[in-house]
Write a protein that holds these residues in place. Structure first.
Motif, short mmCIF file in Angstrom:
data_model
loop_
_atom_site.label_atom_id
_atom_site.label_comp_id
_atom_site.label_asym_id
_atom_site.label_seq_id
_atom_site.Cartn_x
_atom_site.Cartn_y
_atom_site.Cartn_z
N GLN A 18 -0.49 6.95 -0.17
CA GLN A 18 0.39 6.76 -1.32
C GLN A 18 1.60 5.95 -0.90
O GLN A 18 2.19 6.20 0.16
CB GLN A 18 0.83 8.11 -1.86
N VAL A 36 -1.27 3.06 -4.64
CA VAL A 36 -2.25 3.52 -3.66
C VAL A 36 -2.70 2.36 -2.78
O VAL A 36 -2.94 1.26 -3.28
CB VAL A 36 -3.48 4.12 -4.39
N LEU A 79 -0.99 8.23 -10.36
CA LEU A 79 -1.64 8.15 -9.06
C LEU A 79 -3.16 8.21 -9.21
O LEU A 79 -3.89 7.45 -8.56
CB LEU A 79 -1.15 9.29 -8.17
#
Length: 136
Positions: A18, A36, A79
């Motif tokens: 991340q 990402v 995410l």
């Protein structure tokens, strides 16, 4: 391009990290890591050898000299969506090398095409000879 049996890439061969996304996003962008980096080592993967070879030969900026595919996904603020996007792009990259290039069958020029080519050369030569100095 659709395949009858798409290649499955095991999750344990893919490494996610991340990172903070670039660009606008308000105060949240400085606090939350929602982008990402996907890393996929071609050499250590369970892909068939001919897929690995074709992937390494690709002239793609996402593939390092060491044979590691690095995909950065930061389109979404989520995410999970960025992970899904990175996986989709990796899958598309692998599927792009799965299709074999068509085999080239050598052909010979036809007799008429050879004659046309020679005729064109003769005509062009005549035109160029007319451009010379006139000798009286």
């Amino acid at each position: 391009m659709s395949l009858s049996h798409p290649i499955a890439i095991p999750e344990n061969e893919i490494e996610f990290s991340q990172i903070r996304a670039q660009g606008p996003g308000g105060q949240n962008v400085n606090k939350v890591s929602c982008a990402v980096h996907l890393r996929f080592d071609i050499g250590a993967s369970s892909l068939p050898e001919h897929y690995k070879e074709r992937l390494r030969k690709l002239n793609d900026q996402r593939i390092t000299r060491d044979g590691v595919v690095v995909i950065k996904a930061q389109q979404s603020r989520s995410l999970e969506k960025n992970k899904a996007d990175a996986l989709q792009r990796l899958q598309e990259l692998v599927e792009s090398v799965s299709a074999l290039p068509p085999v080239r069958k050598p052909t010979r020029p036809t007799r008429s095409s050879q004659l046309k080519r020679v005729e064109g050369k003769l005509i062009h030569g005549r035109v160029k000879s007319l451009r010379g100095k006139i000798v009286e």
